[in-house]
Design an enzyme around this catalytic site. Structure first.
Site, PDB file in Angstrom:
ATOM      1  N   CYS A  45       8.988 -23.419  -1.909  1.00 18.96           N
ATOM      2  CA  CYS A  45       7.794 -22.595  -2.003  1.00 18.96           C
ATOM      3  C   CYS A  45       7.054 -22.947  -3.295  1.00 18.96           C
ATOM      4  O   CYS A  45       7.682 -23.183  -4.327  1.00 18.96           O
ATOM      5  CB  CYS A  45       8.192 -21.129  -2.005  1.00 18.96           C
ATOM      6  SG  CYS A  45       6.784 -20.026  -2.202  1.00 18.96           S
ATOM      7  N   TYR A  83      -2.586 -21.273  -3.175  1.00 14.27           N
ATOM      8  CA  TYR A  83      -1.813 -22.511  -3.263  1.00 14.27           C
ATOM      9  C   TYR A  83      -2.594 -23.634  -3.926  1.00 14.27           C
ATOM     10  O   TYR A  83      -2.707 -24.740  -3.405  1.00 14.27           O
ATOM     11  CB  TYR A  83      -1.298 -22.929  -1.875  1.00 14.27           C
ATOM     12  CG  TYR A  83      -0.290 -21.955  -1.310  1.00 14.27           C
ATOM     13  CD1 TYR A  83       0.880 -21.669  -2.007  1.00 14.27           C
ATOM     14  CD2 TYR A  83      -0.500 -21.304  -0.099  1.00 14.27           C
ATOM     15  CE1 TYR A  83       1.803 -20.768  -1.507  1.00 14.27           C
ATOM     16  CE2 TYR A  83       0.418 -20.397   0.407  1.00 14.27           C
ATOM     17  CZ  TYR A  83       1.568 -20.134  -0.308  1.00 14.27           C
ATOM     18  OH  TYR A  83       2.483 -19.241   0.185  1.00 14.27           O
ATOM     19  N   HIS A 137       0.807  -1.223   0.000  1.00 17.59           N
ATOM     20  CA  HIS A 137       0.000   0.000   0.000  1.00 17.59           C
ATOM     21  C   HIS A 137       0.839   1.272   0.000  1.00 17.59           C
ATOM     22  O   HIS A 137       0.329   2.349  -0.267  1.00 17.59           O
ATOM     23  CB  HIS A 137      -0.936   0.003   1.208  1.00 17.59           C
ATOM     24  CG  HIS A 137      -1.889  -1.157   1.196  1.00 17.59           C
ATOM     25  ND1 HIS A 137      -1.641  -2.324   1.877  1.00 17.59           N
ATOM     26  CD2 HIS A 137      -3.070  -1.333   0.554  1.00 17.59           C
ATOM     27  CE1 HIS A 137      -2.638  -3.173   1.670  1.00 17.59           C
ATOM     28  NE2 HIS A 137      -3.512  -2.604   0.871  1.00 17.59           N
ATOM     29  N   ARG A 147      10.206 -17.303   3.697  1.00 13.87           N
ATOM     30  CA  ARG A 147       8.917 -16.984   3.103  1.00 13.87           C
ATOM     31  C   ARG A 147       7.916 -16.805   4.251  1.00 13.87           C
ATOM     32  O   ARG A 147       7.409 -17.769   4.832  1.00 13.87           O
ATOM     33  CB  ARG A 147       8.486 -18.119   2.183  1.00 13.87           C
ATOM     34  CG  ARG A 147       7.431 -17.736   1.150  1.00 13.87           C
ATOM     35  CD  ARG A 147       6.031 -17.887   1.666  1.00 13.87           C
ATOM     36  NE  ARG A 147       5.036 -17.365   0.734  1.00 13.87           N
ATOM     37  CZ  ARG A 147       4.498 -16.150   0.864  1.00 13.87           C
ATOM     38  NH1 ARG A 147       4.857 -15.346   1.861  1.00 13.87           N
ATOM     39  NH2 ARG A 147       3.568 -15.748   0.011  1.00 13.87           N
TER      40      ARG A 147
END
Lengths: 584, 584
Positions: free
Chosen positions: B284, B420, B163, B237
């Site tokens: 990941c 995911y 943001h 992560r």
């Protein structure tokens, strides 16, 4: 081949032995397949393929071709096409029996003395005597050829129809050294019979890839018409003649259990253990081999896309049988070996093994199956008992099961050690080392288009095209998506999947059919799939492509060449079908 | 989004509410990301992505772009680049504080009354009051935006650094309706702090993909230098701020056990259960996402090839802990859910689940790990306890583990339900149905080249080129071969593999290093690989390619486009690196 490795004087002896031949043709390229098994060499010889390759190195390229062709075992058509030209060119060198007076006469007793490399390797065929010593090192079947040494070729050739070709006889003729005495010829004639005479009749719709042993696949459009493949259309892949087993006297032997061997009758197997039913797809490792042949010739049966089928199997769980026999995990058992009752002329049975973890796992669902699609196993599928190893390559689902052995080691069979393994496209028969690759167990994700067929014509006025097919993955990994392309893989659409167990759901006005997923890791059966899509405007030809995704999100590779391997197994690239759009 | 589905009057209300705005700009495309989570919407809303997509349908294409960009959550760079042009073009509409007199003054009490669609959705930011009712339906983070309703944006924006970009402020400015009273502005200032202030320091060599939450990967060449990745270089992560956990008061809660809940201290976990060590590679789901971005922009962190690392993990087996707690198989438990202690501003914790079969299996090797590479878990990797689920995507290896729940259902968390997951390249944000795809668990076979780097120059005088990399597959499937090509995939060579456990063997003169294979299905760690090959003559450029094969003979797909998916996960096509050959 192991023999040669421990026999350094072999090469020098070749020269010596050559001079003993009646009509030596030094340097001539000759081939003879006495016992061309599936693959390259005997069960106990891990380096067979490599060694013979090394011997071959430096010879003419046509040699490696010949080698590859004959190695196909039952790939008669393949071998024939490779040598048709040669046969057409060659002046016939077959020696008819009437030429007998040109050769010395030998007794069977004399022939029998030539059973090794030291004393020479002789064989007989239809009254002729042949010194094939020179040929041993280049025999596609490896050292197995020595099993015929000192005796007749007929029982071996009867086993493998690939030998019933003119050019094989031409090659043999080059090694002729004599004639068998008329008395011994008479005796020999009585010992020969067709080992395939017990084979059952098969459905005429099957596309036959080899008659002896029988290997056939159904028309591929039949596959997607039935979630459960009708037994008659289930692909048949035999390595040897179908054995005739009397169910009344049948015994399943189990060795390697802590409390000693176990022997079970068919009745005991049925009554002493809970009856389990599993729906499982079996696929031959060579399914879609024909796609690899289009890239570069490989060894093996030229299977289309239908060496895969789906059935319900009923039987005792292997786990239950082994546990009742006293098996306790944690010992030195790492593999469970299976031996079939199907034998070659030397008495060697078909064999394979699986890791003990799969065999013992409650979720592994390995069956000693005695029923297929609700009926007793048919002869072609292993009557009276076969192993069904869901999620695992067909080759480990041993039919006509005679023996189970719990062992520290894998099966030593040819099919476990020197066949059914995957290699890099860079690996050829000169460089292959079978010990360097693991035996195929679980198979990778696969899919194929069963409709429309290659070359079909789609009517433009239909406005839509319907594409159908199957998809499956090994290891119990469920197929979760199939993507279909009508433009060669540029754009994709998601196909509708159809599983075995489905539930219908009313949702508002719509009626939805949901595929019920099996527990994770236990999706043993295929999904059928279908896509109906608008015909792309202006397209005069469609290249229809499919690719499946399994629950581990494994995808199929795009193209065949990078997964090409010398044995043509594991052919699971995107499947492609080209059709024409008619403008009439 | 669930809210909207049950709120059919919403669309008509939009029109009404618009007229209440101070400076309505009907039809103007605006965007504001209040609580852009990873992915699209709240945890309990399976259809979130689709619903907002449907709402968006028919708007201008730039909208979907904006939507995709902001959805990236921490993908600040991505979002910025998408809107840079817009920002440059736009006349500045930011209202400085000195313009306060142009707007009505509202008290915090008044703002608080606007917390829903019926009464309007107001928020405050740096003293301004904004009516964002219109924006709710197109908010990238879905209905989560309502959590900020009636209050300040600052704590949410502090959570997600995306943001902090000029164009986000520009968009916000369009919704300004008033000023917060000076008194309430003072109070608000004291309640805001940086939730990331507890985050630990990181190694400066890490390539940072997002600072808050922290996501970084090591230089890829470091990966192949160490079979065990040094902890400081292990990819990091995080989805949320790193929580500060006192090991003395830490309790692991376990719910859903037949004998009632269990609570374990760190000390109990260490002393009451056998200590197990597992070497496991974590990857990941977004590793190599950058390859997908080259085909077409996706949502998510722009990971290179190093969102994968290998470590030894030590801890109690989850199986042991659950069995001691009285767990008995066969009940209605199908999933084991994990909750982290990392929270967003609303108190929602990170969560995920795995199938109970994996959690309970003796061969599953799931750990409640308290050590990494022989030392206490570092803060970034889950201190004091994390789950290590070998063979399973990183996202299920929940860090800072606070709670375990045995359940009939998967975790309801956003990351299990609406992120995911893999989709067809045909699926976009208008058509995606998150319920249609399974949560990623096991990952597909993967490999990448760590050396040479893209664009490197190879010296012709060296005559050889050495290529290095890693290869791994999910589900315990061992990597059995890596093929390397120097010509873009036309020809291949087999690389040398290096595993963790090796034994040396003297064979004649040669010393051989053999990789010891783990038991079937338990190969949790990667293989490093290497190939030294002659530089192809005349080649001025090499396109180096690698592809791995796992023990189920799964192969990597050839190209990226056909596996492209809107979230950029599961990027496992052949890895390609182009290098130049210098002729000096």
């Amino acid at each position: 081949m192991l023999l040669f490795r421990h026999c350094p004087e072999f090469t020098s002896r070749i020269g010596l032995l050559k001079t003993q031949r009646f009509q030596p043709r030094p340097g001539a390229a000759s081939a003879l397949a006495v016992c061309a098994r599936w693959g390259s060499s005997s069960g106990s010889d891990g380096g067979g393929g490599r060694d013979s390759g090394q011997y071959l190195r430096g010879r003419t390229p046509s040699w490696s071709h010949l080698f590859a062709g004959l190695l196909a075992g039952t790939g008669a058509v393949l071998a024939y096409s490779l040598h048709q030209n040669k046969a057409e060119r060659a002046a016939t060198t077959v020696q008819p029996v009437c030429d007998a007076h040109k050769f010395p006469i030998y007794s069977q007793e004399e022939v029998k003395k030539h059973r090794g490399l030291a004393e020479g390797v002789w064989v007989t065929y239809k009254g002729g005597v042949y010194d094939i010593t020179d040929f041993v090192a280049v025999h596609p079947g490896g050292s197995k050829i020595l099993l015929a040494a000192g005796g007749a070729l007929e029982p071996f050739w009867a086993m493998y129809a690939v030998h019933n070709q003119e050019h094989v006889l031409e090659i043999l003729a080059e090694y002729k050294v004599g004639e068998l005495s008329p008395e011994d010829q008479r005796q020999e004639a009585t010992t020969c019979s067709d080992p395939y005479s017990n084979d059952p009749p098969r459905h005429p719709a099957l596309r036959v890839n080899s008659q002896k042993p029988f290997n056939g696949e159904p028309p591929s459009e039949i596959l997607s018409e039935n979630y459960i493949t009708p037994t008659a259309f289930f692909f048949k892949r035999n390595h040897l003649p179908v054995p005739k087993v009397d169910p009344g006297t049948y015994r399943l032997q189990i060795e390697g259990l802590p409390n000693g061997p176990v022997s079970l009758s068919l009745e005991e197997l049925k009554s002493r253990f809970p009856k389990h039913k599993v729906t499982a797809t079996l696929q031959c490792a060579g399914n879609r081999r024909s796609d690899m042949n289009q890239v570069k010739q490989v060894k093996g049966l030229n299977w289309g896309i239908a060496a895969i089928s789906n059935a319900t199997w009923t039987g005792a769980r292997l786990r239950d049988v082994l546990l009742e026999g006293g098996y306790a995990p944690g010992g030195t058992t790492h593999h469970v070996q299976f031996e079939g009752l199907d034998k070659d002329v030397t008495g060697t049975t078909y064999g394979a093994s699986i890791p003990v973890g799969k065999a013992l796992s409650e979720e592994g669902d390995v069956l000693l199956a005695y029923e297929m699609n609700g009926e007793a196993l048919p002869a072609d599928h292993g009557f009276p008992v076969r192993v069904v190893v869901p999620g695992t390559v067909g080759a480990r689902n041993v039919k006509w099961l005679g023996k189970i052995v719990l062992s520290e080691d894998e099966s030593t069979s040819h099919w476990q050690q020197n066949d059914y393994k995957g290699f890099s496209p860079a690996t050829d028969w000169d460089t292959v080392d079978f010990k360097s690759a693991p035996a195929i167990q679980e198979l990778p994700v696969q899919s194929a288009i069963t409709q429309p067929a290659e070359g079909a014509v789609v009517d433009r006025s239909m406005e839509e095209v319907t594409v159908k097919g199957y998809a499956w993955s090994g290891g119990g990994r469920e197929v979760v998506r199939v993507d279909v392309s009508l433009d060669g893989g540029r754009t994709w659409q998601v196909a509708q999947l159809r599983g075995g167990e489905e539930e219908e759901e009313e949702e508002g006005e719509e009626r939805q059919v949901n595929v019920v997923s099996p527990p994770p890791g236990r999706a043993w059966a295929w999904k059928l799939w279908e896509l109906t899509a608008p015909l792309p405007e202006d397209a005069r030809e469609l290249e229809i492509v499919c690719k499946a995704v399994d629950s581990s999100y494994n995808m199929q590779p795009d193209t065949v060449a990078p997964i090409w391997n010398l044995r043509g197994v594991l052919s699971n690239a995107w499947h492609r079908v080209r059709v024409t759009v008619s403008e009439d």
